[in-house]
Design a protein around this motif. Sequence first.
Motif, short mmCIF file in Angstrom:
data_model
loop_
_atom_site.label_atom_id
_atom_site.label_comp_id
_atom_site.label_asym_id
_atom_site.label_seq_id
_atom_site.Cartn_x
_atom_site.Cartn_y
_atom_site.Cartn_z
N SER A 74 -0.02 0.99 9.52
CA SER A 74 0.38 2.37 9.80
C SER A 74 -0.86 3.25 9.89
N PRO A 129 -5.92 2.94 7.22
CA PRO A 129 -6.41 1.59 7.51
C PRO A 129 -7.41 1.53 8.66
N GLY A 160 -4.93 5.46 1.77
CA GLY A 160 -6.00 5.35 2.76
C GLY A 160 -5.52 5.26 4.19
N THR A 164 6.04 16.12 -3.14
CA THR A 164 4.72 16.13 -3.77
C THR A 164 4.63 17.52 -4.40
N1 SAH Z 1 -2.83 6.72 6.52
C1 SAH Z 1 -1.77 5.93 7.07
C2 SAH Z 1 -1.02 5.10 6.05
C3 SAH Z 1 -0.66 5.69 4.72
S1 SAH Z 1 0.70 6.79 4.60
C4 SAH Z 1 -0.84 6.80 7.88
O1 SAH Z 1 -1.04 8.00 7.90
O2 SAH Z 1 0.05 6.28 8.54
C5 SAH Z 1 2.14 5.87 4.94
C6 SAH Z 1 3.27 6.74 5.51
O3 SAH Z 1 3.79 7.64 4.52
C7 SAH Z 1 2.82 7.61 6.66
O4 SAH Z 1 3.77 7.58 7.70
C8 SAH Z 1 2.78 8.98 6.03
O5 SAH Z 1 2.85 10.00 6.95
C9 SAH Z 1 3.95 8.91 5.10
N2 SAH Z 1 3.96 9.94 4.06
C10 SAH Z 1 2.92 10.63 3.56
N3 SAH Z 1 3.33 11.52 2.62
C11 SAH Z 1 4.67 11.38 2.54
C12 SAH Z 1 5.67 12.00 1.72
N4 SAH Z 1 5.36 12.93 0.83
N5 SAH Z 1 6.95 11.61 1.90
C13 SAH Z 1 7.27 10.64 2.78
N6 SAH Z 1 6.36 10.01 3.55
C14 SAH Z 1 5.07 10.37 3.44
#
Ligand code: SAH
Length: 345
Positions: free
Chosen positions: A194, A164, A162, A295
């Motif tokens: 974050s 935040p 999500g 992913t």
């Molecule tokens: N929505 C918020 C918090 C959740 S994601 C945000 O965007 O900050 C938490 C962190 O993981 C974010 O910095 C996001 O960019 C990172 N993230 C997302 N997918 C990722 C992946 N596949 N590998 C590494 N970091 C990833």
Amino acid sequence: MKKDVRSLSLKDLCSFFESNNYPSYIGKQVHHWLWKKSSFSFDEMTNISLELRDFLKNKFVINHIKIDKIQKSNDGTIKNAVKLFDNLLVESVLIPTEKRTTACISSQVGCSLDCDFCATSKLKRIRNLNPDEIFDQVSTINLQSKLYFNRPISNIVFMGMGEPLLNYNNLILGIEKITSKEGLGISPKRITVSTSGISKLIVRMADENVKFNLAISLHSAIEKTRNKIMPFSIKFPLNELKEAVKYWYNKTRKKVTYEYIVWNGINDNLKHIKALIEFCKASPSKVNLIQYNNTENPFFSSASEKKIQEYIFELEENKIPVTIRKSRGKDIDAACGQLANREIN
Ligand code: SAH
């Protein structure tokens, strides 16, 4: 449907008891059970009479989260599938390292953003978590940390499922309970929220003088690239983000951290490095380079070690503090961007 007793503040609880001809101090006792002891049921409240506990059971519920499944990684990371009162699932992660034990907390069921490199974005947002569901994840992981690692959690990061800031009010209420003496009493200095960078809400947090730390998922300081990998960011241009960060720093005197992944063929060139440096110079900040966790999207793969070292070299040359976040819990899909309610056996 019965109301969750935890939607009542301490004041509400005291006046509830008063208006039902009970002494108001019972409100304080119940509040203590709910927040300090994180009770699952009224039966645990042993200093409250049985008759009163029955009365409360008839009026209210306690929608405490339940751990549905636990998965342990080879590196010690523990991923919890957390069941909510309406049977929806989120994930929260306990990450032990030598110096810290960090709780990674979710703020929404799914996510409304569309960061292309993040597995959670494929789940779509179903609903916001309530303040008590945010609190419960922390108190549950804190117990887990004591149980498995003999120490309480040292840090909390809102980096689970999500966005935040798109659950702003509940996030702030949840953090209030986590930090207050009546709750867990954890210092806000140990909490990091974050965000993908919603400028208006960064300004709001600065105005409200919040005491926790802020991390922003930047990933590219070039608008075109950022819009491509994080399509929602078209609505949140980089110049506005830069201004919001300046505002944040002027009000709070806290450096923001930019989270940044370097991908092969996407942002692994000097033009991107220069843009990042320029962005960082707008106001005091640090960069956290995050290892990319795979992913299912074939478009993304981690840049080579050499390119990542180039980033580090250039940032350091420009006196911008840079750290590297290693991936943890990859084998159980518990690492950043991998939370998607999936179970790996
Ligand atoms: N929505 C918020 C918090 C959740 S994601 C945000 O965007 O900050 C938490 C962190 O993981 C974010 O910095 C996001 O960019 C990172 N993230 C997302 N997918 C990722 C992946 N596949 N590998 C590494 N970091 C990833």
